[in-house]
Structure formats: structure tokens, C-alpha cells
Scaffold this motif. Structure first.
Motif, mmCIF file in Angstrom:
data_model
loop_
_atom_site.group_PDB
_atom_site.id
_atom_site.type_symbol
_atom_site.label_atom_id
_atom_site.label_comp_id
_atom_site.label_asym_id
_atom_site.label_seq_id
_atom_site.Cartn_x
_atom_site.Cartn_y
_atom_site.Cartn_z
ATOM 1 N N ASP A 103 0.871 -1.187 0.000
ATOM 2 C CA ASP A 103 0.000 0.000 0.000
ATOM 3 C C ASP A 103 0.903 1.230 0.000
ATOM 4 O OD1 ASP A 103 -1.941 1.895 0.239
ATOM 5 O OD2 ASP A 103 -2.692 1.232 2.185
ATOM 6 N N VAL A 104 1.470 1.541 -1.172
ATOM 7 C CA VAL A 104 2.553 2.526 -1.240
ATOM 8 C C VAL A 104 2.075 3.961 -1.029
ATOM 9 C CG1 VAL A 104 3.893 1.041 -2.757
ATOM 10 C CG2 VAL A 104 2.405 2.779 -3.756
ATOM 11 N N GLU A 105 0.756 4.184 -1.173
ATOM 12 C CA GLU A 105 0.263 5.538 -0.930
ATOM 13 C C GLU A 105 0.252 5.817 0.569
ATOM 14 O OE1 GLU A 105 -3.234 6.780 -3.183
ATOM 15 O OE2 GLU A 105 -2.888 5.100 -4.525
ATOM 16 N N ALA A 113 1.015 5.414 -8.605
ATOM 17 C CA ALA A 113 1.229 4.483 -7.499
ATOM 18 C C ALA A 113 1.367 3.039 -7.975
ATOM 19 C CB ALA A 113 0.073 4.594 -6.502
ATOM 20 N N ALA A 114 0.619 2.663 -9.014
ATOM 21 C CA ALA A 114 0.599 1.260 -9.426
ATOM 22 C C ALA A 114 1.983 0.768 -9.843
ATOM 23 C CB ALA A 114 -0.400 1.055 -10.559
ATOM 24 N N ARG A 115 2.802 1.642 -10.437
ATOM 25 C CA ARG A 115 4.156 1.248 -10.845
ATOM 26 C C ARG A 115 4.990 0.825 -9.633
ATOM 27 N NH1 ARG A 115 2.750 0.532 -15.114
ATOM 28 N NH2 ARG A 115 3.212 1.670 -17.017
ATOM 29 N N ALA A 169 -4.433 -2.436 -6.770
ATOM 30 C CA ALA A 169 -4.851 -3.668 -6.099
ATOM 31 C C ALA A 169 -4.631 -4.871 -7.012
ATOM 32 C CB ALA A 169 -6.322 -3.573 -5.684
ATOM 33 N N VAL A 170 -4.946 -4.709 -8.294
ATOM 34 C CA VAL A 170 -4.752 -5.800 -9.249
ATOM 35 C C VAL A 170 -3.268 -6.162 -9.353
ATOM 36 C CG1 VAL A 170 -4.869 -6.392 -11.700
ATOM 37 C CG2 VAL A 170 -6.831 -5.345 -10.582
ATOM 38 N N ALA A 171 -2.406 -5.140 -9.322
ATOM 39 C CA ALA A 171 -0.966 -5.388 -9.444
ATOM 40 C C ALA A 171 -0.473 -6.312 -8.325
ATOM 41 C CB ALA A 171 -0.198 -4.062 -9.417
ATOM 42 N N THR A 172 -1.053 -6.193 -7.138
ATOM 43 C CA THR A 172 -0.583 -7.032 -6.025
ATOM 44 C C THR A 172 -1.160 -8.437 -6.103
ATOM 45 O OG1 THR A 172 -2.397 -6.289 -4.647
ATOM 46 C CG2 THR A 172 -0.334 -5.127 -4.414
ATOM 47 N N LEU A 173 -2.323 -8.595 -6.750
ATOM 48 C CA LEU A 173 -2.994 -9.903 -6.752
ATOM 49 C C LEU A 173 -2.435 -10.853 -7.807
ATOM 50 C CD1 LEU A 173 -6.645 -8.844 -6.051
ATOM 51 C CD2 LEU A 173 -5.430 -10.647 -4.838
ATOM 52 N N GLY A 199 -10.495 -3.661 -11.746
ATOM 53 C CA GLY A 199 -9.167 -3.856 -12.304
ATOM 54 C C GLY A 199 -8.715 -2.790 -13.284
ATOM 55 N N GLU A 200 -9.489 -1.717 -13.426
ATOM 56 C CA GLU A 200 -9.145 -0.686 -14.404
ATOM 57 C C GLU A 200 -8.124 0.304 -13.853
ATOM 58 O OE1 GLU A 200 -9.884 -0.147 -17.463
ATOM 59 O OE2 GLU A 200 -11.139 -1.920 -17.671
ATOM 60 N N ASP A 201 -7.361 0.912 -14.755
ATOM 61 C CA ASP A 201 -6.667 2.129 -14.356
ATOM 62 C C ASP A 201 -7.582 3.288 -14.764
ATOM 63 O OD1 ASP A 201 -6.313 1.896 -17.068
ATOM 64 O OD2 ASP A 201 -4.135 1.990 -17.029
#
Lengths: 282, 303
Positions: free
Chosen positions: A38-40, A145-147, A173-177, B141-143
Motif C-alpha cells: 500500500d505505497v500511498e 502508485a501502481a508502478r 490492487a490488481v498489481a498485487t494480486l 481492475g481498471e486504471d
């Protein structure tokens, strides 16, 4: 085994559950690693108080002009994100829009555009006794944040990996799953909690990660058993409201060390999560 | 028209419950739910939704199997690893991983790849007794959540001018990233709701830094203040050091989650009417440009 602790709704107790599970397994002698993705708003370090032994700045590549631009405008034309403008021999980059795809570099015929690293946050690694600790912190004012989430979540580590995911159901969230063996979704018995749990379960299923549910503050709210049953995700634990957990958490203490009954609840959840993950694998 | 955005940094501190109460105290306003990947404000604001409208953002690669020769160059060159070999030697695109950059198309000699506009979510306007509510749902799941936040805020401001409503109340997302930037930019006031404790305090400081970065004034609502009085005192001290007023303390009441479970608003919980009135008065004072009362800025003793 990779266990991601997530929730649609924020503030349901992801960090409480993930730090407790990580410590529980580490103390049982399992090789374990806690990753705060949770980088934010990373909070795991406040409770675990890790000894940090490595800190590195995280970068994402963005285009930089090195040489004479011939103003052909192809970079601007091929950038899908409107992140680059070519005006009269100068190139203007909007890093908050850039996806680091490199299309502009490919497009640059004179070959004077290059990708250069840009710092957006920090990744730290450390230890809490035998537990490995990793977290990431986004610089204030950065948007992508996602990066960084992906960067933190993909830090190589072995054994049992417990990932504390960001709230929501969008790209971080998807990136972590991705690549998880199981998702532990923490919710609360309110309409908000249930609504967002439904979204989180859909997110897990669309990624092929089996979800299990932990209901936090399970006695504060309404009767949600019927709604939970309808989701079809097994409930692996219920944490009744206990002011001692709330106070320990407010102080930054480890709740399983302060509230023995909660430690038992966590042990039960740990066992049920292990079992569900093994079942899902076979 | 004034725009007030309720934020918190940490999730679950009470943004939506507080926003729903403020909407009722305002009497008439435009409400905007800017937490587009976990939108909950509509649960506390019953009414009639207009038909849902689609929100398109970005694009996704589509591979025409009749033109594809199966060279897999697209898969090799994709910077997001979004293309893999599918059945019958035809590459398939993972729509959750594809960001629409177009590099695959540059490499595709037979010209089998094209790009299609992509539906990232839906949004609508709900008519309620307190005024219109703009709310949205980002697809899972969207950006592009920031762009959808910008869209609902734009619609909120448009409705405000069109219907002569001078207040827009925005229920913001958690965190400090892209969607929060979209929620905070151009707002007149950030109401930061927090609770005592190390995690919420840490997140609040990052949020206040962000508000300062955007030059938007902030005020704090201290929820569940009595759960840990020492931590509340620490928060107050931090707020005073930054010159950010604490508008009001709300007590921890087990009746709150029970009321929410029945779809009731905070104002219906015994003991909350008075502090919520005080909070609303404080917000109005700040919007009118009045400095916060001196006693609210006095540093508490650090504990």
C-alpha cells in the motif's frame, strides 16, 4: 506460497490481519516475508518496527532528449497517453501521464530520445526477528502508485509471502494480486463493507485468485451471514470488536502480543488460510 | 460555487458517513462520490438514478485472427507483457494488462492489430431530496480512476451552475495517489477525517502535505477521538504545529456501525447531532474565509 490480504473498502483491517499473520507464521518457524504494497499509505512498519538494512529509490523510465530534435513530431503522434509534446526542436514530457512504454523512443527517427530513470518513491528491506520485511513509499505529489506497487510486490522473496495490498479494486490492487495463491479479503458487517467485498471478490475471480473472507469487528453492524453466504467465498475468521485491539493498534503495538484471545483468532485464521490455499492448488 | 472534498489518507476513518451527514446539514448541495473504485455514498443517499452512462478511457489492442501470421513479435515487444500465445497459435491480449500504448501495432507486419476505445466504467446522476448525487463505478481492475474522478467532479460542477447550487460536497478516495489528485485539484477546502492512532496520523500527515502541494486549505475532523485520548492529543499537537484547525471531535459509539448497517445516517445516532452541527458551522466559517477560532489552534501538551 503467496497470500495477498486485500479489501475493497479501506480501513477494514488489512494491516492488522496481514502483520498478525506474518508474525504468527514467522514465530512458528516458517520462512516468511511481509510486503507492504500500500505505497500511498504504508503502515505496516509502524507496527512491526523493522530493522531496515537496505533502502533504494524506485524509478520509472521516462523519455529524455539527448541530442538535436528534428521536430518530426512522430513521438507526439505515437504516444497513446498524450505525455509528450514536440515543439520547434524541444520536447516537453509530462511524467505523470507517461506509462514508460517507450513508444516515443521507437518513433524517434533521429534516435535522440532515450528513456531515463525518474524517481517516484522508495523501497526498503529489513527484518523483524526472523520475518523479512519489505515496503514501498510513494513520494507525495506522485500519481503513478501502481508502478511502485508492482515494484514492491515483485521484490524477490521466498517462503511464505504475505502481501498487504492497497484498498480498492483498480490497478494498484490488481498489481498485487497477480500470481497470488490466495486472497484474504478483510471486510466489516456494514453495507459499505459488503458492497466493496462484492467488488473485491469479482476482482479476485477475474484474476483467477481464490478469495477467502475475514470479518473484522464482526459484532459491530448488522446481520450479514446471508449476504456473505451468497458471495460464495468461505469465511475463514471473525474478529469480534475488542477495545483492547483498537487501543493497541492506535498505539502501534502488536495486537497479538497484547490480546491473547486475538492471538488465538489469528492462529485459527492462519490455519484456515493455509488449508484453503492448499485446496485451491490441488 | 464552493467545492469541499472529504479525504482521509487512511481508509475507513468515516469519509462517506461524514459526507452523508454534511449533505443533510447543507440542505441542498451537489454531492459527488469520487471514490470510484469502491463507491458507497449512494448507499446513504436514496433516490432515483438517471440511466447509467459509459465512461471510455484509453484503448486496448485487438488482434484480428484472420490477418495474424503468428510471428509473436507483438508478444516479444509488448512492454506490459500483455500478449501471450493462445489457442491455434494466435496471440491473445490480456485486457487488464494492456495499457494501449500501441507498440505491438508498430511491429505487426501484417497489420493484424487495431485499437478500440475501452469502457473503463459507468457513471450517473441520482436525484435525491438533498439535490443531485453524481456517482460512478470503475470497472474492476481498471486504471484511469483519476480520469473518472475528474469526470464526476466536472459533472458535479456543471450541475451546480446549471441548477444554481452553490456547494459541491465531494466524498473522496483513500490514499494520496492519482484519484486523490483528481479529487483535490481546484477544491476550496479539504476536510480530513481521521482517528487517533499511529497509522491514521501517519497517513494524515501525508495527506496534509499533498493538500499543501495543491494549495488547498485543510481542516481536520477527529473521529472516535475518545478511543485513545493520548493519541488524539498527539494528533491535535501535530495539527496545531501545521496551523490546521481541528473542527470537531466525534466520539466512538458502537451505535454508529449498527445505524450504518440499517442504512441510517450519523445524524440519527444519539449524541452525534451536536458535534456534527459544530463541524458544519466550522466548515461554513472556513469557506467564508474566517480564520479558525484561536482555541482550536492552541497546541495541546505532547504526551
Amino acid at each position: 506460497m503467496r497470500i495477498v490480504v486485500a479489501s475493497g473498502k479501506g480501513g477494514t483491517g488489512k494491516t492488522l490481519v496481514s502483520t498478525s499473520l506474518a508474525l504468527h507464521w514467522a514465530r512458528q518457524g516458517q520462512e516468511s516475508c511481509y510486503i507492504d504494497a500500500d505505497v500511498e499509505e504504508p503502515n505496516g512498519h509502524l507496527f512491526l518496527q523493522p530493522a531496515i538494512d537496505a533502502t533504494r529509490r524506485f524509478t520509472m523510465p521516462v523519455p529524455r532528449l539527448e541530442g538535436t530534435c528534428e521536430a518530426c513530431g512522430r513521438c507526439q503522434e505515437l504516444c497513446a497517453f498524450h505525455a509528450i509534446l514536440a515543439i520547434k526542436g524541444r520536447v516537453l514530457v509530462f511524467p505523470e501521464l507517461c506509462h514508460s512504454c517507450g513508444a516515443c523512443v521507437l518513433a524517434c527517427l533521429p534516435g535522440v530520445l532515450h528513456l531515463a530513470p525518474r524517481e517516484i518513491g522508495t523501497i526498503r528491506e529489513g527484518r523483524v526477528g526472523s520475518l523479512r520485511f519489505i515496503d514501498g513509499t510513494l513520494d507525495v505529489g506522485e500519481a503513478r502508485a501502481a508502478r511502485l506497487t508492482e515494484g514492491v510486490a515483485s521484490t524477490p522473496c521466498g517462503g511464505r509471502v504475505i502481501v498487504d495490498a492497497p484498498p480498492g479494486t483498480s490497478c494498484p490492487a490488481v498489481a498485487t494480486l497477480r500470481g497470488a495463491d490466495i486472497a484474504v479479503l478483510v471486510t466489516e458487517p456494514t453495507p459499505f463493507g459488503l458492497h466493496d467485498l462484492g467488488l473485491a471478490i469479482r476482482m479476485c475471480r477475474s484474476l483467477g485468485v481464490p478469495p477467502v473472507v475475514v470479518v473484522n469487528r464482526s459484532d459491530l453492524g448488522g446481520d450479514v451471514e446471508a449476504a456473505l453466504a451468497e458471495f460464495g467465498a468461505p469465511v475463514v475468521g471473525r474478529i469480534p470488536f475488542d477495545p483492547r485491539i483498537a487501543v493497541a493498534t492506535a498505539k502501534g503495538e502488536i495486537a497479538i502480543d497484547v490480546v491473547p484471545r486475538f492471538a488465538e483468532t489469528v492462529a485459527g485464521i492462519a490455519l484456515a488460510v493455509e488449508r484453503a490455499a492448499l485446496e485451491a492448488r490441488s | 460555487m464552493k467545492q469541499v472534498v472529504v479525504l482521509s489518507g487512511k481508509g475507513g476513518t468515516g469519509k462517506t458517513s461524514l459526507t452523508a451527514a454534511l449533505v443533510r446539514l447543507a440542505g441542498r448541495c451537489v454531492a459527488v462520490d469520487a471514490d470510484v473504485d469502491a463507491a458507497n455514498l449512494a448507499l446513504l443517499m436514496p433516490g432515483q438514478d438517471d440511466p447509467w452512462r459509459t465512461f471510455t478511457a484509453g484503448r486496448r489492442a485487438r488482434i484480428d485472427p484472420d490477418l495474424c501470421v503468428g510471428c509473436m513479435r507483438c508478444s516479444e515487444e509488448c512492454p506490459f507483457k500483455a500478449i501471450r500465445m493462445g489457442a491455434a497459435w494466435i496471440p491473445v491480449v490480456d485486457p487488464l494488462a494492456c495499457e494501449g500504448c500501441g507498440i505491438c501495432k508498430q511491429w505487426c507486419t501484417p497489420g493484424a492489430i487495431r485499437f478500440e476505445g475501452h469502457e473503463a466504467g459507468v457513471w450517473t446522476v441520482r436525484r435525491t431530496v438533498w439535490g443531485p448525487l453524481v456517482h460512478a463505478a470503475l470497472h474492476v481492475g481498471e486504471d484511469n480512476s483519476g480520469k473518472l474522478v475528474a469526470q464526476v467532479r466536472k459533472e458535479g460542477a456543471r450541475l451546480g451552475s446549471a441548477e444554481n447550487i452553490d456547494l459541491v460536497l465531494v466524498d473522496g478516495p483513500p490514499g494520496i495517489g492519482c484519484p486523490v489528485h483528481a479529487a483535490i485539484g481546484g477544491a476550496d477546502l479539504v476536510v480530513a477525517i481521521t482517528e487517533p492512532g499511529v497509522a491514521a496520523a501517519h497517513d494524515l500527515e501525508r495527506l496534509l502535505d499533498l493538500a499543501r502541494w495543491f494549495h488547498v486549505p485543510a481542516a481536520i475532523v477527529l473521529n472516535k477521538a475518545d478511543l485513545h485520548p493520548a493519541a488524539s492529543a498527539d494528533l491535535r499537537f501535530m495539527a496545531a504545529a501545521r496551523g490546521v484547525p481541528v473542527l470537531v471531535d466525534l466520539p466512538f459509539l458502537p451505535a454508529v456501525p449498527r445505524a450504518l448497517a440499517r442504512g441510517r445516517c450519523l445524524l440519527e445516532v444519539e449524541g452525534l447531532q451536536e458535534p456534527l452541527d459544530a463541524c458544519w458551522a466550522g466548515i461554513q466559517r472556513m469557506l467564508a474565509g474566517a480564520p479558525a477560532p484561536a482555541e482550536e489552534c492552541r497546541p495541546a501538551e505532547p504526551t
